[in-house]
Design a protein around this motif. Structure first.
Motif: not given
Ligand code: HEM
Length: 571
Positions: A448, A140, A508-511, A144, A516, A379-380, A514, A450, A112
């Motif tokens: 997001m 990372w 919504p959670f990315g790709w 991770r 989510c 994030a959560g 990396r 990159r 990121h």
């Molecule tokens: C509806 C709920 C959530 C959405 C929409 C969401 C969305 C995202 C997105 C779009 C990313 C970036 C993915 C990418 O760059 O490809 C991300 C990364 C991340 N999310 Fe979530 N997230 C959610 C819930 C959570 C929860 C519940 C947690 C932890 C308890 C969390 C922890 C993280 C962390 C730590 C990253 C970074 C991961 C990395 O860079 O390796 N997220 N999230």
């Protein structure tokens, strides 16, 4: 005639130097404001006109980044440039707004790149940059893999009772409001569901991070502070954000110190309390709290490394278990104040404390530990609350979808409408479709970034992946502005069309690697929350919220003024 060269006076030299200095300063300022170098490097990429210094910020503030990107895609095509921040330099981004291109980039590029100017300094900056979200490359990978067990299926099953309890508490409160309204009570039962859901997700994620008995940290009066935490460019005064970060930082550091003290057999209680107080005092005085704990050679030293960490992960786990055993009442989910310094078994912090680099056996430093706990909560918490609030809004504006969800909840939970269990989750298919469709329409993380190392896009210019624009692409999603949960049901005529044509269209959670890390956690929590709420209640939308105004300047997509509803008891 003899010509004698005139020697300039000191005043004249000084005046000339001053004029030269002024001219140089104006030139530098102009270069920074107009940024001709980056403009030249990006000249082959189309994009909207960028005002000197202000760039596209006025447009972004007016309509929100998500809508601005969508509009630009229509005008300039799937890839365009924009100057998106007021910061000098590094304020240009290249935006990718096509589903297939986003998939390729999202899977290929790992790191990121943060584009916002960070207002953090000192230990706060260190903490921000060490989090899993900001980490890059080898660090990372290390972090991770340390996180991964927190989202294993056994861990998720362990969180289920806590998630259900928090959702039920919220349902109880909503029932009270519904009765209030029936009885003509104050406020007529109006509630801001977004705030209420925020309280619930904060409770879930905060108690998982620290352990259940740490709920004192989640006092209602702290909630407004917590919500500020989630924004890199705070809408609210910076001092409030700092106050919130300080609360979290102090609490977490105190726990870490306590854990280390426990590892150090024979350390007296007084010294431990002194250490915690020193940390708190440092924060209040604006000093670096990681550096004030008196070092006696066995506690974390000035470099913040874990000096007193147990030799092996199992020793760490045993230590966490010992801490747990010494506070049995709290471990059973009571809200009684925790014993100072006890890290609870099964908490996310406990997991991080026992994490070790496989190659070196090294643990995480204090700021790195704090960073993980903070990002776990940040994030959560807000993302899940926003997604749930959008789902409630969509259901309140689509009675047929609400009726179908209620019918599913009733059939899965049975005639006595018991609380949902782990076995029920796979059967809540329509509930999941509602949540997915709400996140398609309103992706809480709407874009997001990159980091790019190649040369078509100059190094240092981040790529922004415009999730919202992808989710609203009519070539991928027929009738993109409509709420149609059936798109996510395998038997729907819309499902095969979308799923077959474009893989990873719903992001919504990315790709990729990396993606989510918490997505299963969020999905489980959302299904439990929706089933627990709708088994007893419905929510009627207060007037004036269609279309729902969104907060324009935020990194996360959130309702601007909340989601105001009236809870109504189901018969
Ligand atoms: C509806 C709920 C959530 C959405 C929409 C969401 C969305 C995202 C997105 C779009 C990313 C970036 C993915 C990418 O760059 O490809 C991300 C990364 C991340 N999310 Fe979530 N997230 C959610 C819930 C959570 C929860 C519940 C947690 C932890 C308890 C969390 C922890 C993280 C962390 C730590 C990253 C970074 C991961 C990395 O860079 O390796 N997220 N999230």
């Amino acid at each position: 005639m003899l010509l004698i060269p005139q020697v300039p006076s000191a005043a004249a030299i000084l005046w000339a130097a001053l004029r030269f200095g002024l001219l140089a300063a104006v030139l530098v300022e102009l270069i920074l404001i107009l940024d001709p170098v980056t403009r030249w490097k990006l000249r082959h990429i189309p994009g909207p006109f960028a005002l000197p210094l202000l760039g596209c910020v006025p447009d972004i503030l007016r309509q929100g980044a998500h809508a601005f990107f969508l509009q630009c895609r229509k005008k300039y095509g799937p890839v365009f440039k924009a100057r998106t921040a007021l910061a000098l330099g590094r304020s240009w981004v290249v935006v990718v707004a096509d589903t297939e291109l986003m998939r390729q980039v999202g899977f290929k590029l790992r790191n990121h790149e943060m584009t916002e100017p960070s207002l953090m300094r000192g230990v706060f900056k260190e903490v921000e940059e060490a989090s899993l979200f900001r980490a890059a490359d080898d660090f990372w990978r290390l972090v991770r893999s340390a996180w991964q067990p927190a989202f294993a299926s056994t861990s998720l099953a362990g969180y289920l009772p806590r998630m259900t309890a928090c959702a039920e508490q919220l349902a109880d409160r909503m029932e009270d409001r519904a009765r209030d309204a029936d009885g003509g009570g104050d406020g007529g039962g109006r509630v801001n569901m977004w705030r209420e859901l925020g309280g619930m997700t904060l409770q879930v994620v905060g108690s998982t991070a620290y352990g259940y008995s740490r709920l004192a940290l989640l006092l209602p009066e702290l909630r407004p502070l917590w919500s500020v935490l989630a924004h890199a460019l705070p809408d609210e005064p910076f001092t409030r954000m700092l106050q919130a970060r300080t609360t979290l930082l102090t609490a977490c550091l105190e726990l870490i110190r306590g854990w280390k003290d426990r590892a150090e057999r024979g350390s007296d209680r007084k010294a431990r309390r002194g250490a915690a107080e020193a940390v708190a005092a440092a924060v209040v005085n604006g000093d670096d709290p990681t550096r004030v704990v008196p070092t006696d050679g066995s506690r974390g030293g000035p470099d913040g490394a874990i000096a007193a960490a147990p030799a092996s992960p199992s020793a760490a786990a045993a230590d966490v278990a010992a801490a747990e055993a010494s506070a049995p009442a709290q471990a059973n989910g009571g809200d009684a104040p925790a014993k100072p310094h006890a890290v609870e078994a099964g908490s996310f912090l406990g997991l991080m404390l026992s994490a070790r680099d496989k190659a070196t056996g090294q643990g995480l430093s204090d700021p790195q530990l704090v960073a993980q706990v903070q990002i776990f909560i940040l994030a959560g918490y807000e993302t899940t609350a926003n997604a749930l609030a959008f789902a409630v809004h969509c259901l309140a504006t689509h009675p047929e979808a609400e009726a179908r969800l209620i019918a599913e909840v009733d059939s899965v939970l049975g005639p006595d409408r018991r609380l949902p269990t782990a076995a029920d989750l796979p059967r809540l298919v329509y509930t999941e479709a509602v949540f997915n469709e709400a996140m398609r329409l309103y992706p809480p993380a709407h874009a997001m970034t990159r980091r790019v190392g190649g040369c078509k896009v100059p190094p240092g210019v981040p790529l922004v992946l415009a999730i919202y624009a992808g989710h609203h692409d009519p070539r991928v999603w027929p009738r993109p502005e409509e709420f149609i949960p059936e798109r996510f049901l395998p038997d729907s005529p819309l499902h095969p069309e979308v799923a077959a044509r474009v893989p990873n269209a719903h992001t919504p959670f990315g790709w990729g690697s990396r993606m989510c890390i918490g997505w299963k956690f969020a999905l489980q929590e959302a299904k439990i929350a929706l089933a627990t709420l709708y088994r007893r209640l419905r929510f009627e939308l207060e007037p004036g919220q269609v279309p729902l105004p969104l907060r324009p300047s935020s990194l996360t997509m959130a309702p601007r003024d909340g989601v105001w509803v009236r809870p109504v008891m189901r018969c």
